[in-house]
Design a protein around this motif. Structure first.
Motif, PDB file in Angstrom:
ATOM      1  N   LEU A  62       0.274   3.387  -8.930  1.00 55.36           N
ATOM      2  CA  LEU A  62       1.603   3.065  -9.448  1.00 55.36           C
ATOM      3  C   LEU A  62       1.708   2.969 -10.964  1.00 55.36           C
ATOM      4  O   LEU A  62       2.743   2.607 -11.462  1.00 55.36           O
ATOM      5  N   GLY A  63       0.707   3.228 -11.692  1.00 55.93           N
ATOM      6  CA  GLY A  63       0.825   3.069 -13.134  1.00 55.93           C
ATOM      7  C   GLY A  63       0.875   1.606 -13.532  1.00 55.93           C
ATOM      8  O   GLY A  63       0.469   0.730 -12.786  1.00 55.93           O
ATOM      9  N   ARG A  64       1.400   1.335 -14.710  1.00 54.59           N
ATOM     10  CA  ARG A  64       1.442  -0.039 -15.218  1.00 54.59           C
ATOM     11  C   ARG A  64       2.464  -0.884 -14.472  1.00 54.59           C
ATOM     12  O   ARG A  64       3.526  -0.392 -14.108  1.00 54.59           O
ATOM     13  N   PRO A  65       2.181  -2.173 -14.324  1.00 57.61           N
ATOM     14  CA  PRO A  65       3.211  -3.049 -13.752  1.00 57.61           C
ATOM     15  C   PRO A  65       4.351  -3.219 -14.751  1.00 57.61           C
ATOM     16  O   PRO A  65       4.146  -3.083 -15.961  1.00 57.61           O
ATOM     17  N   PRO A  66       5.550  -3.504 -14.280  1.00 55.35           N
ATOM     18  CA  PRO A  66       6.679  -3.659 -15.204  1.00 55.35           C
ATOM     19  C   PRO A  66       6.494  -4.871 -16.105  1.00 55.35           C
ATOM     20  O   PRO A  66       5.896  -5.867 -15.709  1.00 55.35           O
ATOM     21  N   LEU A  67       7.003  -4.746 -17.318  1.00 51.73           N
ATOM     22  CA  LEU A  67       6.956  -5.857 -18.276  1.00 51.73           C
ATOM     23  C   LEU A  67       8.030  -6.879 -17.944  1.00 51.73           C
ATOM     24  O   LEU A  67       9.073  -6.532 -17.378  1.00 51.73           O
TER      25      LEU A  67
END
Length: 109
Positions: A62-67
């Motif tokens: 999923l790539g990076r978690p949301p900020l």
């Protein structure tokens, strides 16, 4: 859990011949079907299932978690001189990140 913003890929639609081949493949495969409006209306984003998101992130799917909201960048429209924009873009991808960094330096942030 919020969905992260992503860069939209350039979409190249299939030719009519490719579209026909895709639809023939869908029609002949008993394990799949084309979604109806009802299917789309019932669909929920993966972000509605935090336990699934955690598993997918753990396995690099999923790539990076949301900020957090306070740390997210804000979309703006900015008019720049052509030579400034050309100089930023001349270094290749990431020109917006470089412009942001240059503004931070100029503002002493």
């Amino acid at each position: 859990m919020d969905q992260p913003r992503t860069v939209k890929p350039k979409i190249i639609p299939p030719t009519p011949e490719e579209d026909e081949a895709i639809n023939r493949g869908i029609a002949s495969d008993p394990d799949t079907y084309e979604w109806t409006d009802e299917n789309f209306a019932r669909a929920r984003p993966v972000w509605d299932f935090p336990e699934l998101v955690e598993i997918l992130q753990k396995h690099g799917k999923l790539g990076r978690p949301p900020l957090p909201e306070a740390m997210r960048k804000q979309r703006v429209t900015l008019h720049l001189d052509r030579d400034v924009l050309n100089a930023l873009k001349a270094e290749g991808k990431g020109w917006q990140t470089r412009a942001n960094a240059a503004l931070r330096r100029a503002l002493g942030l």
